[in-house]
Structure formats: C-alpha cells, structure tokens
Write a protein that holds these residues in place. Structure first.
Motif, PDB file in Angstrom:
ATOM      1  N   PRO A   4       0.829  -1.216   0.000  1.00 11.78           N
ATOM      2  CA  PRO A   4       0.000   0.000   0.000  1.00 11.78           C
ATOM      3  C   PRO A   4       0.861   1.263   0.000  1.00 11.78           C
ATOM      4  O   PRO A   4       1.960   1.275   0.535  1.00 11.78           O
ATOM      5  N   ASP A   8      -2.988   5.255   0.684  1.00  9.27           N
ATOM      6  CA  ASP A   8      -3.877   4.133   1.023  1.00  9.27           C
ATOM      7  C   ASP A   8      -4.005   3.992   2.536  1.00  9.27           C
ATOM      8  O   ASP A   8      -5.100   3.759   3.063  1.00  9.27           O
ATOM      9  N   ARG A  53       4.272   5.391   4.441  1.00  2.24           N
ATOM     10  CA  ARG A  53       4.085   4.163   3.667  1.00  2.24           C
ATOM     11  C   ARG A  53       4.633   3.010   4.509  1.00  2.24           C
ATOM     12  O   ARG A  53       5.421   3.250   5.431  1.00  2.24           O
ATOM     13  N   ASP A  81       0.816   1.090   8.399  1.00  3.41           N
ATOM     14  CA  ASP A  81       0.099  -0.030   7.790  1.00  3.41           C
ATOM     15  C   ASP A  81      -1.250  -0.180   8.485  1.00  3.41           C
ATOM     16  O   ASP A  81      -1.531   0.504   9.475  1.00  3.41           O
TER      17      ASP A  81
END
Length: 104
Positions: A4, A8, A53, A81
């Motif tokens: 991702p 995201d 990220r 995450d």
C-alpha cells in the motif's frame, strides 16, 4: 501484489476514524514543515498522527517536530500499515475520555 502507498494508509485511517465517530482532519501548516499529517479528535482527546508508507521512516525534521510537540504535552502517533491504524483506533477506544468525571 504491491504494498500500500501512504495515501492508502491515510485513507484507511480516515475511514476507521469516521466509522468510530472520530474527526480526522488533514493538518497543513504552510509556515512550518515537518508537522504530522492528521489531527484526530476523539472522546479520548486530540492527537496528531503521522502517516507513512509501510516501512517508511520519519525525516529528521519530522522527528524534531514530533519531539517538540511531545515536550509540549501533545500525543503523536505514527502509522504505516493497517495493523498500526487498527492499534491506534484500539488505543482511542480503550482509553477513558479525558474529561470523564465520576458520577455517583
């Protein structure tokens, strides 16, 4: 399958905050670089969230800014995450509201 992207993870954070009734505001400070990406307002209190990220690292300026915010009493979290977003949300849900008063 690709990992991702930061946006995201940020989208997932926003969706989870909305699902639990928390405000999740985009934080932009034109005069000051290195500020966290989001301000989350929940019954637990108001806190800053930096979104990275997966595996992403804080830049030196971000590290200094987060340290300064913490020295001034702010709560700053870093998520990178979905599990770290879930842990952040769980933290908000299990902690009593900051203005809770004993009623009895």
């Amino acid at each position: 399958m690709t990992s991702p992207r930061e946006r995201d993870i940020e989208g997932y954070l926003l969706a989870q905050c909305r699902a639990h009734g928390f405000l999740c505001l985009k934080f932009v400070s034109p005069a000051r670089a290195g500020v966290p990406d989001r301000i989350v307002v929940a019954p637990r209190g108001t806190m800053f969230v930096e979104v990275k990220r997966p595996g992403g690292q804080l830049r030196k300026l971000q590290q200094r800014t987060h340290a300064k915010l913490r020295r001034h009493g702010a709560e700053v979290h870093v998520v990178d995450d979905k599990p770290s977003v879930d842990a952040f949300i769980a933290h908000l849900l299990k902690t009593p509201p900051i203005n809770a008063e004993h009623q009895g």
